[in-house]
Every structure is written in structure tokens, then in C-alpha cells.
Scaffold this active site. Structure first.
Site, PDB file in Angstrom:
ATOM      1  N   THR A 134       7.321  73.137  45.395  1.00 47.58           N
ATOM      2  CA  THR A 134       6.887  72.978  46.695  1.00 47.58           C
ATOM      3  C   THR A 134       5.517  73.056  47.281  1.00 47.58           C
ATOM      4  OG1 THR A 134       6.784  74.558  48.750  1.00 47.58           O
ATOM      5  CG2 THR A 134       6.884  75.729  46.853  1.00 47.58           C
ATOM      6  N   ASP A 135       5.103  72.566  48.273  1.00 51.18           N
ATOM      7  CA  ASP A 135       3.694  72.610  48.393  1.00 51.18           C
ATOM      8  C   ASP A 135       2.954  73.836  48.557  1.00 51.18           C
ATOM      9  OD1 ASP A 135       4.782  73.018  50.791  1.00 51.18           O
ATOM     10  OD2 ASP A 135       4.033  71.391  52.186  1.00 51.18           O
ATOM     11  N   GLU A 136       3.613  74.904  48.735  1.00 53.51           N
ATOM     12  CA  GLU A 136       3.522  76.193  49.240  1.00 53.51           C
ATOM     13  C   GLU A 136       2.680  77.006  47.977  1.00 53.51           C
ATOM     14  OE1 GLU A 136       5.562  79.036  51.215  1.00 53.51           O
ATOM     15  OE2 GLU A 136       6.962  77.483  52.410  1.00 53.51           O
ATOM     16  N   TYR A 182       7.116  84.267  47.466  1.00 53.37           N
ATOM     17  CA  TYR A 182       8.015  83.043  47.446  1.00 53.37           C
ATOM     18  C   TYR A 182       7.132  82.016  46.611  1.00 53.37           C
ATOM     19  CZ  TYR A 182       9.693  78.247  48.375  1.00 53.37           C
ATOM     20  OH  TYR A 182      10.108  77.092  47.966  1.00 53.37           O
ATOM     21  N   LYS A 186       7.185  80.434  42.714  1.00 53.05           N
ATOM     22  CA  LYS A 186       7.338  79.064  42.410  1.00 53.05           C
ATOM     23  C   LYS A 186       6.373  78.352  41.613  1.00 53.05           C
ATOM     24  CE  LYS A 186       9.966  76.496  43.739  1.00 53.05           C
ATOM     25  NZ  LYS A 186      11.449  75.947  43.016  1.00 53.05           N
TER      26      LYS A 186
HETATM   27  P1  NAD Z   1      18.391  76.804  49.473  1.00 52.95           P
HETATM   28  O1  NAD Z   1      18.187  78.325  49.733  1.00 52.95           O
HETATM   29  O2  NAD Z   1      19.070  76.129  50.607  1.00 52.95           O
HETATM   30  O3  NAD Z   1      19.364  76.723  48.418  1.00 52.95           O
HETATM   31  C1  NAD Z   1      19.196  77.180  47.046  1.00 52.95           C
HETATM   32  C2  NAD Z   1      20.408  77.184  46.312  1.00 52.95           C
HETATM   33  O4  NAD Z   1      20.197  77.757  45.034  1.00 52.95           O
HETATM   34  C3  NAD Z   1      21.653  77.956  46.827  1.00 52.95           C
HETATM   35  O5  NAD Z   1      22.575  77.169  46.746  1.00 52.95           O
HETATM   36  C4  NAD Z   1      21.904  79.058  46.248  1.00 52.95           C
HETATM   37  O6  NAD Z   1      23.067  79.566  45.928  1.00 52.95           O
HETATM   38  C5  NAD Z   1      21.156  78.571  44.528  1.00 52.95           C
HETATM   39  N1  NAD Z   1      20.824  79.727  43.698  1.00 52.95           N
HETATM   40  C6  NAD Z   1      20.113  80.663  44.454  1.00 52.95           C
HETATM   41  N2  NAD Z   1      19.904  81.644  43.123  1.00 52.95           N
HETATM   42  C7  NAD Z   1      20.555  81.075  42.069  1.00 52.95           C
HETATM   43  C8  NAD Z   1      20.794  81.542  40.939  1.00 52.95           C
HETATM   44  N3  NAD Z   1      20.234  82.475  40.169  1.00 52.95           N
HETATM   45  N4  NAD Z   1      21.516  80.599  39.933  1.00 52.95           N
HETATM   46  C9  NAD Z   1      22.169  79.558  40.316  1.00 52.95           C
HETATM   47  N5  NAD Z   1      22.026  79.267  41.707  1.00 52.95           N
HETATM   48  C10 NAD Z   1      21.116  79.882  42.540  1.00 52.95           C
HETATM   49  O7  NAD Z   1      16.962  76.086  49.261  1.00 52.95           O
HETATM   50  P2  NAD Z   1      16.649  74.628  49.546  1.00 52.95           P
HETATM   51  O8  NAD Z   1      15.929  74.693  50.715  1.00 52.95           O
HETATM   52  O9  NAD Z   1      17.536  73.580  49.369  1.00 52.95           O
HETATM   53  O10 NAD Z   1      15.343  74.408  48.339  1.00 52.95           O
HETATM   54  C11 NAD Z   1      15.894  73.957  46.979  1.00 52.95           C
HETATM   55  C12 NAD Z   1      14.601  73.864  46.292  1.00 52.95           C
HETATM   56  O11 NAD Z   1      13.655  72.876  46.798  1.00 52.95           O
HETATM   57  C13 NAD Z   1      14.135  75.109  46.142  1.00 52.95           C
HETATM   58  O12 NAD Z   1      13.487  75.052  44.577  1.00 52.95           O
HETATM   59  C14 NAD Z   1      12.947  75.277  46.765  1.00 52.95           C
HETATM   60  O13 NAD Z   1      11.672  75.940  46.359  1.00 52.95           O
HETATM   61  C15 NAD Z   1      12.507  73.707  46.885  1.00 52.95           C
HETATM   62  N6  NAD Z   1      11.715  73.110  48.129  1.00 52.95           N
HETATM   63  C16 NAD Z   1      12.371  73.516  49.330  1.00 52.95           C
HETATM   64  C17 NAD Z   1      11.612  72.848  50.528  1.00 52.95           C
HETATM   65  C18 NAD Z   1      12.389  72.915  51.837  1.00 52.95           C
HETATM   66  O14 NAD Z   1      11.654  72.708  52.909  1.00 52.95           O
HETATM   67  N7  NAD Z   1      13.595  73.480  51.997  1.00 52.95           N
HETATM   68  C19 NAD Z   1      10.669  72.034  50.113  1.00 52.95           C
HETATM   69  C20 NAD Z   1      10.020  72.079  49.086  1.00 52.95           C
HETATM   70  C21 NAD Z   1      10.734  72.561  47.761  1.00 52.95           C
HETATM   71  O1  DAU Z   2       6.641  73.891  52.617  1.00 52.56           O
HETATM   72  C1  DAU Z   2       7.817  73.827  51.730  1.00 52.56           C
HETATM   73  C2  DAU Z   2       8.536  75.214  52.075  1.00 52.56           C
HETATM   74  O2  DAU Z   2       9.102  75.028  53.482  1.00 52.56           O
HETATM   75  C3  DAU Z   2       9.560  75.275  51.055  1.00 52.56           C
HETATM   76  O3  DAU Z   2       9.077  75.690  49.882  1.00 52.56           O
HETATM   77  C4  DAU Z   2      10.393  76.729  51.487  1.00 52.56           C
HETATM   78  O4  DAU Z   2      11.578  76.789  50.695  1.00 52.56           O
HETATM   79  C5  DAU Z   2      11.011  76.405  52.789  1.00 52.56           C
HETATM   80  O5  DAU Z   2      11.843  77.449  53.437  1.00 52.56           O
HETATM   81  C6  DAU Z   2       9.639  76.083  53.885  1.00 52.56           C
HETATM   82  O6  DAU Z   2       8.873  77.320  54.103  1.00 52.56           O
HETATM   83  P1  DAU Z   2       8.437  77.589  55.500  1.00 52.56           P
HETATM   84  O7  DAU Z   2       8.136  79.041  55.507  1.00 52.56           O
HETATM   85  O8  DAU Z   2       7.097  76.579  55.980  1.00 52.56           O
HETATM   86  O9  DAU Z   2       9.599  77.438  56.571  1.00 52.56           O
HETATM   87  P2  DAU Z   2      10.464  78.173  57.587  1.00 52.56           P
HETATM   88  O10 DAU Z   2      11.478  77.370  58.247  1.00 52.56           O
HETATM   89  O11 DAU Z   2      10.644  79.443  57.232  1.00 52.56           O
HETATM   90  O12 DAU Z   2       9.254  77.962  58.867  1.00 52.56           O
HETATM   91  C7  DAU Z   2       8.498  76.955  59.410  1.00 52.56           C
HETATM   92  C8  DAU Z   2       7.297  77.522  60.371  1.00 52.56           C
HETATM   93  O13 DAU Z   2       7.912  78.101  61.324  1.00 52.56           O
HETATM   94  C9  DAU Z   2       6.381  78.469  59.393  1.00 52.56           C
HETATM   95  O14 DAU Z   2       5.395  78.454  59.911  1.00 52.56           O
HETATM   96  C10 DAU Z   2       7.032  79.859  59.982  1.00 52.56           C
HETATM   97  C11 DAU Z   2       7.445  79.781  61.398  1.00 52.56           C
HETATM   98  N1  DAU Z   2       8.897  80.325  61.931  1.00 52.56           N
HETATM   99  C12 DAU Z   2       9.855  80.355  61.153  1.00 52.56           C
HETATM  100  C13 DAU Z   2      10.903  81.029  61.617  1.00 52.56           C
HETATM  101  C14 DAU Z   2      12.224  81.273  60.658  1.00 52.56           C
HETATM  102  C15 DAU Z   2       8.922  80.973  63.220  1.00 52.56           C
HETATM  103  O15 DAU Z   2       7.997  80.815  63.938  1.00 52.56           O
HETATM  104  N2  DAU Z   2       9.918  81.696  63.826  1.00 52.56           N
HETATM  105  C16 DAU Z   2      10.960  81.545  62.725  1.00 52.56           C
HETATM  106  O16 DAU Z   2      11.992  82.323  63.239  1.00 52.56           O
END
Ligand code: NAD
Ligand code: DAU
Length: 376
Positions: A134-136, A182, A186
Site C-alpha cells: 500500500t501507499d500508506e 496497519y 504492511k
Molecule cells: P480485504 O480486507 O477486502 O481482503 C483481505 C482478504 O484476506 C480477505 O478475504 C480475508 O479473509 C483474507 N485474510 C485475512 N487474513 C488472512 C489470513 N491470516 N490467512 C488467509 N487469508 C486471510 O482487503 P483488500 O482491500 O482487498 O486488500 C488486499 C490487499 O491489498 C491487502 O494486502 C492490502 O494491504 C492491499 N491494498 C489495499 C488497498 C485498498 O484500497 N483496499 C490499496 C492498496 C493495497
Molecule cells: O491508500 C491505500 C489504503 O486505502 C489501503 O492500504 C487500505 O487497505 C484501505 O483500507 C484504504 O485505507 P484508507 O484508510 O484510506 O481507507 P478508508 O476507506 O478507511 O478511508 C478513506 C478516507 O475516508 C480516510 O481519510 C478516512 C475517511 N473515512 C473513512 C471512513 C470508513 C471517513 O471520513 N469516514 C468513514 O466512516
């Protein structure tokens, strides 16, 4: 024939990656390894679950013995690792689970792959361990660039805006500076992946992506949570002043990038993936409200009064913005969807899949955060 484990395939991004690989590469064997935590949902993969090149294995990536045995059984040549605990708010409440899954789980997979691949006559040749990050991990950016220029928020720009607006973006060499449990977990897992390349010669790749949006995202994340709340006319909890900036990418564009990088990326490299699409939370929320209202036949903007400012997220990173010019220059990847198109498709998908949403929203996940942000 390639035999590929995709971890976390029942989650949001993982399900799109599994679907893409199963459909696009019928000659590959795709093994989806997922523990099915609260975020895992096999309904995300209904359309491909009977395909002959697909297998689902319910397992915990932290279980080294099972991972090793599975790699042996399936003669695995590639791993695309997405399984993780992914929600920042949960990590604030429960950091241990994040360290366990994200750090120890990644290490368990790396060690299993190392032992299995090193025991093969050809060793690491033709193998690939691709870690999705992730970019975080890079921390937070300022709202204005050092030269005092404000970035072009709320319009999807092209890579040219990076040329025009200077260097205040995350690039592949930006120093890691994670703030939340988180992102710390990562970052730690990224370091382990790179260490396995540097120490043992494992063919690894790491990519760092910005915020994804699109179908099948668990409705604790901003966009699906808000779409569902607007539909049901429930409050929209905006953290702090809603000024934080995120860089949004349509999930299928991320899956496409993963496919390209898995096949053509250079071993040991890092690639940043982003949408050139920065939005302040409050602005994107207004777009979502207008879109939901319009698609439900309500007057556009009629639900603006659902916006409810609540306590800010602890350690809330101000701004993320990815510079993905390396990926564009080396492999020719670009986001395919304009944001207006992507958000329309996304809202429409959630409104058309209310049953998918209702099956998830037992109500429990919403109560999880009451002590942090107040009752919603
Ligand atoms: P998500 O939470 O929707 O899905 C995570 C999946 O991993 C789920 O299906 C869960 O059951 C599985 N999982 C969790 N713990 C596990 C374990 N111990 N063993 C096996 N499976 C397990 O997550 P997502 O948003 O799809 O993100 C997927 C990946 O991409 C993550 O590594 C996250 O850090 C990365 N990522 C997410 C975003 C985003 O915006 N969502 C952006 C950049 C990177
Ligand atoms: O940048 C990549 C990341 O993006 C991934 O690595 C993470 O897995 C993914 O969850 C996401 O993280 P964020 O924290 O940015 O996403 P989230 O949807 O939780 O929140 C987006 C923005 O909105 C953040 O600034 C927090 C704000 N927010 C979020 C929620 C859930 C609110 O203001 N209210 C809310 O209820």
C-alpha cells in the site's frame, strides 16, 4: 503450466485478481488461499467458482505447515500475496491481529516458498513471489507542495500533472514512514519480502497502490459504507473536517496492473500504482451523495444533510498521492477509467447488488467503531 497461489482471493481486490487470472489464463491453475475472516466472502467469486482451473483452499497464511504442504501438492510456481488485515480503524483497536497476519503471515509464506523452491532442481528459476502493498507505508504528504502549489484535487489528471506540480508525491524511493498499526505492519511485511530477495535470492516484486474503489469492497470502507448509508438514509460519519486527501483507483485497473507486473515486472523492483486522482474526502462524499440520489430517482443533493462530522481518526494521515510514472514508462500501464465513469459504475453496482450488501450488514461491523467515532 503455471500454478499460482493467490492469497486473500475472497477479499475485495483479491477477488478481482482471481477472476481476471481464472478467466484470462485457462491454462494456469489458480489456487485461492483465504482464511475467510470477516472480510472474506466467497460470494465475490460465484461466477468463477466452478471453473476447472480454479481451486479454493480455506487456510490461514500464518499456518506454515499447511502453506508448505500446499505448495508441494500444487507444485506452485508463483505467489500473488494479497491476504491481509486491511482496515486502518481496526488496526487502531487491535494491532496484534495486524502484526500476526500481515507480518507473520507474510513471513510464513516467504519461508514456505523458500524451502519448497530451493528443494527443486531448477530452484528459483521461473518462480515469482509478488507482494501487494500500500501507499500508506510512505506516511503522509503535505496539502500544498513545497513550491506552494496546490495539487489538482477533485479532477482526474494525467501523469502530466506530476510533471507540472513538482515532486511532492510518493515515488518508489520515498522513505518509509508509516503511522498507523496497519501501515506499520504492511511496511514490516514489505521489508521481509525484500530481505528474502537480498538474502536468499528469492525472485520477489513489491507494488504499493493507492486507495481502490469498485464492486465487492467490504462496507466498512468509505465508499461502500457511504453508498449503503445514503440508500438507507443513515448518517455519514466524516472523520475530522473531511479535508484528508486520497488518490482513488478503480479496482479493475489495479488488477490489470498486477497481471502486467506479475508477468513483465523486473525482479526485485518496486512499482507504485495510482490513479492520478486525488480527492478531498468531503468532495468525493458529495459526488457519491449526488450519484446515489440521482440513480435512486431522488433529487440530487437531497441527502447532503446526512453528512455528520465525527471525531477524527487517531493519527489520520492527511494526504496520499502516488506517482506511478515508473510503471507507465516501463510497462505502459495507465488507469483505463475516468473517475466519473468509475464512480458511476461503482454506485450502480452497489445499488444493483443490495442482496450482497444485506448479507454482510448484520449490523455488527458498524457497532465495532462506536467507541471511537460515536454511535452512528
Ligand atoms: P480485504 O480486507 O477486502 O481482503 C483481505 C482478504 O484476506 C480477505 O478475504 C480475508 O479473509 C483474507 N485474510 C485475512 N487474513 C488472512 C489470513 N491470516 N490467512 C488467509 N487469508 C486471510 O482487503 P483488500 O482491500 O482487498 O486488500 C488486499 C490487499 O491489498 C491487502 O494486502 C492490502 O494491504 C492491499 N491494498 C489495499 C488497498 C485498498 O484500497 N483496499 C490499496 C492498496 C493495497
Ligand atoms: O491508500 C491505500 C489504503 O486505502 C489501503 O492500504 C487500505 O487497505 C484501505 O483500507 C484504504 O485505507 P484508507 O484508510 O484510506 O481507507 P478508508 O476507506 O478507511 O478511508 C478513506 C478516507 O475516508 C480516510 O481519510 C478516512 C475517511 N473515512 C473513512 C471512513 C470508513 C471517513 O471520513 N469516514 C468513514 O466512516
Amino acid at each position: 503450466m503455471k500454478s499460482i497461489i493467490i492469497t486473500g482471493g475472497a477479499g475485495f481486490i483479491g477477488s478481482h485478481v482471481v477472476r481476471l487470472f481464472v478467466n484470462k489464463y485457462p491454462e494456469y491453475r489458480i489456487i485461492n488461499v483465504d482464511k475467510l475472516t470477516y472480510a472474506g466472502n466467497l460470494a465475490n467469486l460465484k461466477d468463477i467458482e466452478d471453473k476447472p482451473n480454479y481451486r479454493f483452499v480455506k487456510a490461514d497464511i500464518c499456518d506454515f505447515d499447511t502453506m508448505y504442504a500446499l505448495m508441494q501438492e500444487e507444485q506452485v510456481t508463483g505467489i500473488i500475496h494479497l491476504a491481509a488485515e486491511s482496515h486502518v480503524d481496526r488496526s487502531i483497536k487491535d494491532p496484534f491481529t495486524f502484526a500476526r497476519t500481515n507480518v507473520m503471515g507474510t513471513l510464513s509464506l516467504l519461508q514456505a516458498a523458500k524451502l519448497y523452491w530451493e528443494a527443486q532442481p531448477e530452484k528459483y528459476e521461473g518462480k515469482r513471489f509478488y507482494h501487494i502493498s500500500t501507499d500508506e507505508v510512505y506516511g503522509a504528504l503535505e496539502m500544498t507542495h513545497p513550491e506552494g502549489i496546490t495539487p489538482p484535487f477533485s479532477t482526474q489528471a494525467s501523469s502530466e500533472h506530476h510533471e507540472a506540480y513538482g515532486e511532492d508525491f510518493f515515488v518508489e524511493t520515498t522513505k518509509y514512514n508509516p503511522h498507523s498499526p496497519y501501515s506499520a505492519s504492511k511496511a514490516s511485511s514489505d521489508h521481509f519480502v525484500r530481505a528474502f530477495h537480498d538474502t536468499y535470492g528469492m525472485p520477489t516484486i513489491v507494488t504499493n497502490c493507492s486507495n481502490n474503489y469498485g464492486p465487492y469492497q467490504f462496507p466498512e470502507k468509505l465508499i461502500p459504507l457511504f453508498i449503503n448509508n445514503i440508500r438507507h438514509r443513515k448518517p455519514l460519519p466524516v472523520y475530522g473536517k473531511g479535508e484528508n486527501v486520497r488518490d482513488w483507483l478503480y479496482v479493475e485497473d489495479h488488477a490489470r496492473a498486477i497481471d502486467l507486473i506479475f508477468h513483465q515486472g523486473t525482479i526485485a523492483e518496486t512499482y507504485n500504482i495510482g490513479g492520478f486522482n486525488e480527492w478531498k474526502n468531503i468532495d468525493i462524499i458529495k459526488v457519491v451523495i449526488n450519484t446515489v440520489d440521482r440513480l435512486l430517482g431522488r433529487a440530487e443533493g437531497e441527502d447532503m444533510d446526512l453528512i455528520t462530522y465525527v471525531t477524527d481518526r487517531a493519527g489520520h494521515d492527511m494526504r496520499y498521492a502516488i506517482d506511478s510514472r515508473k510503471l507507465q514508462a516501463e510497462l505502459g500501464w495507465e488507469p483505463s477509467l475516468q473517475f466519473e465513469e468509475g464512480i458511476e459504475k461503482t454506485v450502480r453496482w452497489y445499488l444493483d447488488h443490495q442482496e450482497w450488501m444485506d448479507n454482510i450488514t448484520s449490523g455488527e461491523y458498524e457497532k465495532y467503531y462506536d467507541d471511537m467515532y460515536g454511535k452512528r
